[in-house]
Design a protein around this motif. Structure first.
Motif, PDB file in Angstrom:
ATOM      1  N   ALA A 109       5.010 -81.743 -20.638  1.00  0.00           N
ATOM      2  CA  ALA A 109       5.822 -82.182 -19.819  1.00  0.00           C
ATOM      3  C   ALA A 109       5.109 -82.960 -18.634  1.00  0.00           C
ATOM      4  O   ALA A 109       3.525 -82.919 -18.851  1.00  0.00           O
ATOM      5  N   CYS A 140       9.265 -86.332 -15.176  1.00  0.00           N
ATOM      6  CA  CYS A 140       9.577 -87.739 -15.982  1.00  0.00           C
ATOM      7  C   CYS A 140       9.660 -87.454 -17.402  1.00  0.00           C
ATOM      8  O   CYS A 140      10.430 -88.444 -18.032  1.00  0.00           O
ATOM      9  N   ALA A 141       9.086 -86.549 -18.078  1.00  0.00           N
ATOM     10  CA  ALA A 141       9.247 -86.285 -19.472  1.00  0.00           C
ATOM     11  C   ALA A 141       9.022 -84.903 -19.595  1.00  0.00           C
ATOM     12  O   ALA A 141       8.183 -84.272 -19.152  1.00  0.00           O
ATOM     13  N   HIS A 142       9.849 -84.274 -20.448  1.00  0.00           N
ATOM     14  CA  HIS A 142       9.606 -82.769 -20.718  1.00  0.00           C
ATOM     15  C   HIS A 142      10.142 -82.500 -22.419  1.00  0.00           C
ATOM     16  O   HIS A 142      11.550 -83.194 -22.349  1.00  0.00           O
ATOM     17  N   SER A 144      13.460 -83.030 -17.663  1.00  0.00           N
ATOM     18  CA  SER A 144      13.220 -84.412 -17.529  1.00  0.00           C
ATOM     19  C   SER A 144      14.552 -84.743 -16.481  1.00  0.00           C
ATOM     20  O   SER A 144      15.722 -84.732 -16.544  1.00  0.00           O
ATOM     21  N   VAL A 192      14.151 -92.056 -16.396  1.00  0.00           N
ATOM     22  CA  VAL A 192      13.666 -90.745 -15.988  1.00  0.00           C
ATOM     23  C   VAL A 192      14.920 -90.126 -15.537  1.00  0.00           C
ATOM     24  O   VAL A 192      14.972 -88.864 -15.795  1.00  0.00           O
TER      25      VAL A 192
END
Length: 197
Positions: free
Chosen positions: A46, A39-41, A16, A108
């Protein structure tokens, strides 16, 4: 046992807030020379947004007009980007963290936040409380559990730290080579053959 540095740039072992740089010969034209902000993991999935893939002929004022956002014509005439192939009708705004829509805004990377509500679009159009820098993307790139990790092990992506110009800059054509340059890599010396050293 040494940890794999390609898989653990963050303190939690996830990516991220990192930039993914597509290797030559990625084998998917949707990601050829892509620069993607993760942005997200986590262990289950992910999600990222490509920051260098403009949608041909679509500007932010055009899109805001289609969405009936007041004062759309006042918005900066930036190009709208194709964030990825998943849910391409869905919009996401990456912006500096001087704007927040409370629970709708998600940090993020240092200084960078993601918001996916109409509020941020209205702020961008009206200039009242607008973020200092922003970019609008349609769709996103998504990976299932372990998929991104596998791609990294197979040298599909390189990773680097983000910076504001890579994320928000208008020179989309050169973002890929600029991201590689952050790693000290000249693109002309990259091979399209994936593999391990």
């Amino acid at each position: 046992m040494a940890t794999d540095p390609t898989l653990s740039p963050g303190h939690d072992g996830f990516l991220s807030g990192q930039i993914l740089i597509a290797m030559p010969g990625i084998g998917d034209p949707r990601f050829e020379r892509a620069v993607v902000l993760v942005c997200a993991h986590d262990e289950n999935h992910a999600m990222g947004l490509a920051v260098n893939r403009p949608v041909e002929g679509l500007t932010l004022p055009d899109l805001l007009t289609r969405l009936d956002i007041p004062a759309a014509e006042e918005a900066p005439s930036e190009l709208v980007l194709m964030g990825g192939p998943v849910e391409r009708e869905r919009g996401f705004v990456l912006h500096t963290d001087d704007y927040s829509a409370s629970e709708a805004s998600v940090p993020v990377a240092p200084g960078v936040t993601l918001t996916a509500t109409r509020d941020v679009l209205a702020a961008m159009a009206s200039h009242q409380g607008a973020p200092r820098r922003s970019m609008m993307a349609l769709g996103y790139a998504g990976w299932g559990a372990g998929q991104l990790e596998d791609e990294l092990r197979n040298n599909v992506w390189l990773t680097c730290e983000p910076d504001e110009e890579l994320i928000f800059g208008a020179d989309h054509e050169h973002k890929w080579s600029r991201a590689l340059a952050k790693l000290g890599i000249d693109p002309q010396f990259l091979t399209a053959q994936a593999g391990r050293a």
